[in-house]
Write an enzyme that holds these catalytic residues in place. Structure first.
Site, PDB file in Angstrom:
ATOM      1  N   GLN A   1       0.803  -1.228   0.000  1.00  0.00           N
ATOM      2  CA  GLN A   1       0.000   0.000   0.000  1.00  0.00           C
ATOM      3  C   GLN A   1       0.837   1.280   0.000  1.00  0.00           C
ATOM      4  OE1 GLN A   1      -3.807   0.271   2.396  1.00  0.00           O
ATOM      5  NE2 GLN A   1      -2.570   1.723   3.517  1.00  0.00           N
TER       6      GLN A   1
ATOM      7  N   GLU B   1      -3.093   9.514  -1.101  1.00  0.00           N
ATOM      8  CA  GLU B   1      -2.344  10.301  -0.112  1.00  0.00           C
ATOM      9  C   GLU B   1      -1.230  11.126  -0.737  1.00  0.00           C
ATOM     10  OE1 GLU B   1      -1.082   7.534   2.881  1.00  0.00           O
ATOM     11  OE2 GLU B   1      -3.116   7.226   3.631  1.00  0.00           O
TER      12      GLU B   1
ATOM     13  N   GLU C   1       4.725  -1.617   8.766  1.00  0.00           N
ATOM     14  CA  GLU C   1       3.359  -1.587   9.314  1.00  0.00           C
ATOM     15  C   GLU C   1       2.536  -2.747   8.752  1.00  0.00           C
ATOM     16  OE1 GLU C   1       1.568   2.294   8.833  1.00  0.00           O
ATOM     17  OE2 GLU C   1      -0.453   1.441   8.841  1.00  0.00           O
TER      18      GLU C   1
ATOM     19  N   ASP D   1       4.138   0.367   4.597  1.00  0.00           N
ATOM     20  CA  ASP D   1       2.859  -0.104   5.135  1.00  0.00           C
ATOM     21  C   ASP D   1       2.381  -1.211   4.201  1.00  0.00           C
ATOM     22  OD1 ASP D   1       0.410  -0.662   6.149  1.00  0.00           O
ATOM     23  OD2 ASP D   1      -0.435   1.353   5.887  1.00  0.00           O
TER      24      ASP D   1
ATOM     25  N   ASP E   1      -1.363  -1.526  12.770  1.00  0.00           N
ATOM     26  CA  ASP E   1      -2.399  -0.532  12.438  1.00  0.00           C
ATOM     27  C   ASP E   1      -3.744  -1.264  12.479  1.00  0.00           C
ATOM     28  OD1 ASP E   1      -4.083   1.368  11.356  1.00  0.00           O
ATOM     29  OD2 ASP E   1      -3.317   1.202   9.324  1.00  0.00           O
TER      30      ASP E   1
ATOM     31  N   LYS F   1       2.472  10.229  10.680  1.00  0.00           N
ATOM     32  CA  LYS F   1       2.292   9.694   9.328  1.00  0.00           C
ATOM     33  C   LYS F   1       1.217  10.517   8.644  1.00  0.00           C
ATOM     34  CE  LYS F   1       1.261   5.289   7.120  1.00  0.00           C
ATOM     35  NZ  LYS F   1       0.314   4.169   7.173  1.00  0.00           N
TER      36      LYS F   1
ATOM     37  N   LYS G   1      -4.825   6.284  15.277  1.00  0.00           N
ATOM     38  CA  LYS G   1      -5.767   7.005  14.415  1.00  0.00           C
ATOM     39  C   LYS G   1      -7.011   7.213  15.263  1.00  0.00           C
ATOM     40  CE  LYS G   1      -4.477   4.766  10.017  1.00  0.00           C
ATOM     41  NZ  LYS G   1      -4.722   3.556   9.184  1.00  0.00           N
TER      42      LYS G   1
ATOM     43  N   ARG H   1      -5.704   9.598   7.819  1.00  0.00           N
ATOM     44  CA  ARG H   1      -6.366   8.548   7.037  1.00  0.00           C
ATOM     45  C   ARG H   1      -6.230   8.925   5.559  1.00  0.00           C
ATOM     46  NH1 ARG H   1      -9.103   4.716  10.238  1.00  0.00           N
ATOM     47  NH2 ARG H   1      -8.521   3.479   8.398  1.00  0.00           N
ATOM     48  N   SER H   2      -6.517   7.959   4.693  1.00  0.00           N
ATOM     49  CA  SER H   2      -6.387   8.276   3.273  1.00  0.00           C
ATOM     50  C   SER H   2      -7.458   9.278   2.823  1.00  0.00           C
ATOM     51  CB  SER H   2      -6.421   7.003   2.432  1.00  0.00           C
ATOM     52  OG  SER H   2      -7.519   6.201   2.786  1.00  0.00           O
TER      53      SER H   2
HETATM   54  P1  PGA Z   1      -6.305   4.167   5.363  1.00  0.00           P
HETATM   55  O1  PGA Z   1      -4.786   4.030   5.050  1.00  0.00           O
HETATM   56  O2  PGA Z   1      -6.559   5.498   5.926  1.00  0.00           O
HETATM   57  O3  PGA Z   1      -6.918   3.956   4.007  1.00  0.00           O
HETATM   58  O4  PGA Z   1      -6.662   3.069   6.339  1.00  0.00           O
HETATM   59  C1  PGA Z   1      -3.776   4.394   5.911  1.00  0.00           C
HETATM   60  C2  PGA Z   1      -3.121   3.210   6.526  1.00  0.00           C
HETATM   61  O5  PGA Z   1      -3.465   2.042   6.249  1.00  0.00           O
HETATM   62  O6  PGA Z   1      -2.241   3.393   7.332  1.00  0.00           O
HETATM   63 ZN    ZN Z   2      -1.911   1.015   7.620  1.00  0.00          ZN
END
Ligand code: PGA
Ligand code: ZN
Length: 416
Positions: free
Chosen positions: A155, A199, A280, A235, A306, A382, A331, A360-361
């Site tokens: 990712q 992102e 991660e 990640d 995460d 992050k 988060k 978050r994304s």
């Molecule tokens: P997400 O991605 O906000 O789409 O969950 C960020 C992450 O996985 O760290």
């Molecule tokens: Zn993550």
């Protein structure tokens, strides 16, 4: 005590163009706080649920039906706001009122309280120092759930300017590397469109191995020593390609599968070969046992949960028992309210698990997480590299550096 005198909520849109909840809280009739809930694309199974029945309108209606409960509360008291939320919603995952309401309300309240008290938010959340800046952890190459077909299964490939002595230097290093990554991609793919994922990371048409080689080459081209000036992180978000039925990690874009043993070997190899400062979710979210193997084997890497920890204090206890995780993503919207997230942070600190506060994304231009990172003693923040909603958090770090209260960058001693 700054008292909540009024509140308002509305539906707005996040950086992905999806509906979300924004809440205004007024303290002592004069001091306005505002926060907007973010949302993830790769979501842990045990996260707070953003909206009842996945509808922002239902979260708004649930808030409007019960907003009087928050009038008169101390806006600076995260526990009081949590208790009021819990009196309305007793589910484990805020599915009645919506995690988006829990997030926006609890953060708008402290935002208003900080203004009422005339202090920066980080100081309201943690009245006494020492305070340190987290290292910005920036997404430079994206794939998985954040980018389209042809991009890596992994990712995020991340940059962490571990040699930086100040926030300004750290940001400059990340921007420079992000720009250099584009040049390296162009040099191997003349048709690269400059496409970027959710992102702001480049989204090239390359496989996982090529993506890592590009990142490493860009670090060298910038004149940085890998692991000393600039470290890389990944990640894996591996729950998103874990095939539960067949017990394999399905790297569909690269066209290969790995069983659990092979996944551990792969993750170990990347941590060693690329001197990763950060890894991660290298295994899927319920595999604490394999996470423990990786944590033990890689003391110099923050082996981070995460989706595995979902910003939940009980999951930290589980990880500690298993010996899994040296790092933990924080988060707030995974947990629900700010109070839930602060309990999680306390549990991490108690157990010497390093905190990485994260965006978050799907984001807003809010910058509260920069303050939350400092208040929780996070080692890293992050929050991407490019894009207005990402740069907003980074620029807030620069504003915060005007406070003499913050004594330089976090200690990034190796994880134990
Ligand atoms: P997400 O991605 O906000 O789409 O969950 C960020 C992450 O996985 O760290
Ligand atoms: Zn993550």
């Amino acid at each position: 005590m700054p008292s909540i005198t009024s509140l308002d909520a509305r539906i707005v849109f996040n950086s992905r163009g999806s509906k979300t909840i924004e809440i205004d809280v007024i303290a002592d009739r004069n001091f306005a706080g505002r926060a907007c809930a973010p949302s993830g694309a790769s979501v842990g199974k045990l996260e707070a649920q953003s909206f009842p029945d996945n509808k922002a309108e239902k979260a708004l209606a649930a808030f409007n039906a019960s907003r009087k409960k928050f009038i008169g509360l101390d806006a600076s008291d995260t526990k009081a706001v949590f208790d009021a939320l819990r009196s309305i919603d007793d589910t484990d995952n805020y599915s009645k009122i919506g995690g988006s309401v829990a997030y926006a309300l609890s953060i708008a309240a402290v935002d208003a309280a900080a203004r009422a008290q005339g202090v920066p938010l980080f100081k309201l959340l943690k009245p006494k120092g020492p305070y340190r800046f987290p290292f910005p952890l920036g997404n430079i190459i994206g794939g998985g759930a954040h980018a389209g077909p042809g991009t890596p299964d992994l990712q995020e490939i991340l940059a962490c300017p571990v040699g930086a002595k100040s926030v300004t230097e750290a940001l400059e290093m990340n921007f420079k590397l992000h720009g250099e990554v584009r040049k390296v991609i162009e040099s191997i793919d003349g048709k690269f469109t400059y496409g970027r994922g959710d992102e702001g990371a480049w989204a090239p048409n390359v496989n996982n191995d090529q993506a890592l080689e590009i990142a490493e080459k860009a670090v060298k081209n910038c004149g940085y020593a890998l692991g000393r000036d600039m470290a890389l992180g990944i990640d894996f978000a591996s729950s998103s390609f874990w095939d539960e039925k067949n017990n394999v990690y399905d790297y569909a874009r690269q066209g290969l599968k790995r069983d659990t043993g092979e996944q551990i070997e792969f993750a170990n190899r990347l941590m060693r070969d690329y001197k990763l400062a950060y890894a991660e979710d290298p295994v899927h979210e319920t595999d604490f046992e394999s996470m423990a193997v990786l944590t033990k084997k890689n003391p110099r890497t923050l082996v981070t949960g995460d989706d595995m920890l979902v910003t939940n204090a009980a999951m930290v206890k589980k990880a500690v028992k298993a010996g899994a995780c040296s790092g933990a993503i924080l988060k707030v919207n995974q947990a629900g309210s700010l109070h839930d997230a602060l309990l999680f942070a306390k549990e991490c600190t108690k157990n010497n698990i390093r905190i990485i506060t994260s965006h978050r994304s799907g984001e807003s231009p809010d910058s509260h997480i920069s303050h939350i990172a400092v208040a929780t003693g996070s080692k890293m923040l992050k929050t991407g590299v490019l894009g207005g909603e990402r740069v907003a958090k980074l620029n807030e770090l620069l504003r915060m550096s005007e406070y003499d209260l913050i004594a330089g960058m976090a200690e990034l001693s190796p994880a134990t």
